[in-house]
Enzyme design. Structure first.
Site, PDB file in Angstrom:
ATOM      1  N   ASP A 282      42.329  18.633  58.984  1.00 41.74           N
ATOM      2  CA  ASP A 282      43.631  18.129  58.731  1.00 41.74           C
ATOM      3  C   ASP A 282      43.640  16.549  58.733  1.00 41.74           C
ATOM      4  O   ASP A 282      43.341  16.075  57.614  1.00 41.74           O
ATOM      5  CB  ASP A 282      44.616  18.702  60.060  1.00 41.74           C
TER       6      ASP A 282
ATOM      7  N   ASP B  11      34.391  24.828  60.785  1.00 40.44           N
ATOM      8  CA  ASP B  11      35.680  24.586  61.636  1.00 40.44           C
ATOM      9  C   ASP B  11      36.704  25.427  60.347  1.00 40.44           C
ATOM     10  O   ASP B  11      36.119  25.612  59.334  1.00 40.44           O
ATOM     11  CB  ASP B  11      36.208  23.375  61.629  1.00 40.44           C
ATOM     12  N   ASP B  12      37.895  25.929  61.021  1.00 40.55           N
ATOM     13  CA  ASP B  12      38.607  26.378  60.314  1.00 40.55           C
ATOM     14  C   ASP B  12      39.356  25.624  59.322  1.00 40.55           C
ATOM     15  O   ASP B  12      39.484  25.809  58.049  1.00 40.55           O
ATOM     16  CB  ASP B  12      39.862  27.446  61.129  1.00 40.55           C
TER      17      ASP B  12
END
Length: 166
Positions: free
Chosen positions: A96, A92-93
């Site tokens: 969070d 994933d980028d």
């Protein structure tokens, strides 16, 4: 960008993203993965870059839709995979708050999970990441931005203070 939650901003250019993904790949190059599972949509581009750098041809996706603006706790798995992740690289980028990461980690508990960027709340859910950013930092990814014409400085300075050009 929510004004109450984010107090900093980090803009990632295409060049920076590519450099960061390559740096992450240096940590992964000795491993042998069956394939890559990208978490859509943010993980698609990093997964493609990682696939190139590690010469991985088999790429799958886990597609998750979140309802942040309507329901803070609802995630919908649009498409899953039919394995537990053993031997796979999960990409994933960004991690969070960890909501999406936790759901995907439950689906693929044996995958090696990497993100390019990680915030403190979600960081414990991934196996590796490249760059930590503050929890209150909004990351502007290049695929979310457009390129716009900017007038030369001399033209900007010639305009009257009210913004109208005569």
């Amino acid at each position: 960008m929510s004004a109450d939650r984010y107090h900093q901003q980090f803009t990632v250019s295409w060049d920076q993203l590519h450099r960061d993904v390559r740096a992450l790949c240096h940590k992964l190059v000795e491993r042998d993965f069956k394939g890559i599972v990208a978490i859509t949509r943010g993980g698609l581009i990093p997964a493609a870059l990682i696939a190139r750098e590690l010469d991985v041809r088999l790429i799958d996706t886990v597609c998750i839709k979140s309802y942040d603006h309507m329901d803070q706790n609802r995630l919908e798995v649009v498409k899953g995979v039919d394995h537990n992740g053993a031997g796979w690289l999960l990409v994933d980028d960004l991690v969070d708050t960890g909501r999406t990461a936790r759901a995907v980690r439950d689906m693929l508990p044996r995958a090696h999970f990497v993100t390019v960027y990680a915030k403190p709340e979600g960081r414990p859910l991934v196996d590796q990441y490249l760059t930590e950013v503050a929890q209150d930092c909004w990351i502007q990814f290049p695929w979310d931005m457009g390129i716009a014409y900017v007038e030369p400085l001399v033209e900007q300075l010639r305009q009257p203070a009210d913004g109208r050009s005569d």
